[in-house]
Design a protein around this motif. Structure first.
Motif, PDB file in Angstrom:
ATOM      1  N   ARG A 298       2.062  71.070 -11.182  1.00 24.73           N
ATOM      2  CA  ARG A 298       1.147  71.509 -12.248  1.00 24.73           C
ATOM      3  C   ARG A 298       1.606  72.844 -12.820  1.00 24.73           C
ATOM      4  NH1 ARG A 298      -4.430  70.793 -10.034  1.00 24.73           N
ATOM      5  NH2 ARG A 298      -3.895  68.620 -10.532  1.00 24.73           N
ATOM      6  N   MET A 299       1.233  73.086 -14.084  1.00 23.93           N
ATOM      7  CA  MET A 299       1.472  74.368 -14.736  1.00 23.93           C
ATOM      8  C   MET A 299       0.135  74.945 -15.176  1.00 23.93           C
ATOM      9  SD  MET A 299       4.843  73.696 -17.092  1.00 23.93           S
ATOM     10  CE  MET A 299       4.133  72.238 -17.845  1.00 23.93           C
ATOM     11  N   LEU A 301      -0.919  77.494 -17.553  1.00 24.01           N
ATOM     12  CA  LEU A 301      -0.405  78.311 -18.643  1.00 24.01           C
ATOM     13  C   LEU A 301      -1.482  79.225 -19.216  1.00 24.01           C
ATOM     14  CD1 LEU A 301       1.721  75.684 -20.613  1.00 24.01           C
ATOM     15  CD2 LEU A 301       2.463  77.241 -18.798  1.00 24.01           C
ATOM     16  N   ASN A 309       0.428  75.410 -25.816  1.00 21.37           N
ATOM     17  CA  ASN A 309       0.594  74.935 -24.452  1.00 21.37           C
ATOM     18  C   ASN A 309       1.168  73.523 -24.413  1.00 21.37           C
ATOM     19  OD1 ASN A 309      -0.470  77.355 -23.725  1.00 21.37           O
ATOM     20  ND2 ASN A 309      -2.180  76.544 -22.557  1.00 21.37           N
ATOM     21  N   SER A 313       4.682  72.893 -22.557  1.00 19.27           N
ATOM     22  CA  SER A 313       4.690  71.933 -21.444  1.00 19.27           C
ATOM     23  C   SER A 313       5.687  70.817 -21.682  1.00 19.27           C
ATOM     24  CB  SER A 313       3.284  71.341 -21.256  1.00 19.27           C
ATOM     25  OG  SER A 313       2.342  72.337 -20.939  1.00 19.27           O
ATOM     26  N   SER A 326      -1.045  70.083 -17.030  1.00 13.74           N
ATOM     27  CA  SER A 326      -1.282  71.399 -17.627  1.00 13.74           C
ATOM     28  C   SER A 326      -2.752  71.506 -18.026  1.00 13.74           C
ATOM     29  CB  SER A 326      -0.377  71.597 -18.849  1.00 13.74           C
ATOM     30  OG  SER A 326      -0.585  72.857 -19.440  1.00 13.74           O
TER      31      SER A 326
END
Length: 378
Positions: A298-299, A301, A309, A313, A326
């Motif tokens: 997972r990110m 941001l 985003n 991503s 994300s």
């Protein structure tokens, strides 16, 4: 020379404090449009003569398409949605009372300390890393330190929206160097105070919140923690996001009429320049750490703009990101500057299994950007 053992820094816990009041897009649009109508009436002669352009209405559809924001939390709703005020009205407190920014930070900090099972007396340093400091000195961090009963040292730092990731690296460096075994990093943000609610292009952007991150030496951290695999920081000067307010100047009493003393930006330029800069930075850092997009569970941001985003991503993952890849808190919190990526991490990390990796990333004015790659332990 003092002999210090090198300690490995980890994230032990995070904390969050959210204001009780929230403003929907519909409420914000209603107040802005009423203000715009009043302004147009008051300046009718100049508008008819062509000296000034009339103020155009905002809309819920415009806000959501431009940003992905649907609502925002604020410390003072009444002042923001009053067409005669269009700004938060937060009473000043006497010097012998805890300031509002410190109060918010303390509440978020206590949440993090509870999660880690940590007593304030165990903390060796406090960093207040945020965009919007309510005063120059004494540092809010020192006030937080006193309120919590923490010994050691404390200081403020401001790297705009990237303040939290810069703060995490600074805290991790203190742990590595042996200056503190446990560092509390807080991000109290009253972003509504620097937002021009009479600017149609940006009146919807920001919200208020406070977050906290506890960075500690691995050997004292709770069994379940986050290994810090690597941190990376970057800055590059730009005038495209700016706030000129400071001790050498003062805004008008009503907060209107001096727009450059509030938040201003060239949004399209920011979008074009920041997206590739951040995506390239993440890619470079992954290469240094031997990671790929497929390595990331997972990110988390920075929560500034849903479209930014989405593109960042996609560049990192090589495909369109899902909400699980994300996660977004932007829709309910709006842009909370330094706190945004920490809110996303705080609210969307409990499902991680040991060994899974993720990225905390922030970016904003400066330009500035920071990446923190983490791995979940037991």
């Amino acid at each position: 020379m003092e002999n210090r053992l090198v300690s490995t820094p980890v994230i032990s816990a995070t904390g969050l404090w959210t204001p009780a009041q929230s403003i929907s897009n519909a409420e914000l649009v209603q107040s802005y449009n009423a203000w715009a109508d009043n302004w147009n009436r008051e300046n009718e002669a100049e508008i008819k003569s062509g000296l000034v352009e009339p103020k155009t209405h905002s809309s819920v559809e415009f806000i959501e398409k431009a940003s992905g924001i649907k609502s925002r939390f604020v410390v003072d709703k009444a002042g923001v949605i009053d067409p005669d005020i269009m700004a938060p009205r937060i009473p000043e407190r006497p010097n012998d009372q805890l300031s509002i920014l410190a109060e918010m930070a303390v509440l978020a900090a206590r949440d993090a300390l509870r999660a880690a099972g940590r007593d304030p007396k165990d903390i060796g340093a406090v960093i207040c890393a945020a965009s919007n400091m309510q005063r120059a000195y004494p540092a809010m961090a020192i006030e937080v330190q006193q309120a919590l009963g923490i010994e050691g040292f404390a200081f403020d730092m401001n790297v705009a929206c990237s303040s939290a990731t810069f703060g995490i690296q600074t805290a991790a460096d203190f742990v590595r160097a042996g200056h503190a075994k446990s560092v509390l990093m807080v991000n109290p943000e009253i972003c509504s105070g620097h937002l021009n609610f009479t600017d149609r292009d940006s009146h919807f952007i920001f919200g208020d919140v406070a977050t906290a991150v506890l960075v500690e030496a691995e050997h004292i951290a709770p069994r379940a923690h986050w290994k810090i695999l690597g941190t990376k920081l970057k800055t590059q000067f730009s005038n495209n996001i700016r706030n000129n307010f400071g001790f050498l100047n003062r805004a008008a009493p009503d907060g209107v009429g001096t727009p450059d003393k509030l938040f201003v930006q060239e949004g399209r330029k920011v979008f074009r320049e920041v997206v590739p800069m951040v995506a390239d930075m993440i890619g470079d850092h992954m290469n240094e750490l031997g990671l790929t997009g497929a390595s990331l569970r997972r990110m988390w941001l920075h929560q500034a703009n849903a479209n930014m985003n989405r593109l960042i991503s996609a560049k990192v993952l090589g495909r369109d990101a899902t909400e699980d890849d994300s996660p977004t808190v932007l829709d309910t919190y709006a842009n909370t500057s330094s706190a945004g990526s920490i809110i996303a991490f705080h609210k969307n990390s409990s499902d991680f299994k040991p060994g899974e990796k993720g990225l905390i990333c922030s970016f904003g004015a400066g330009y500035s950007a920071g990446t923190v790659f983490v791995e979940k332990t037991a």
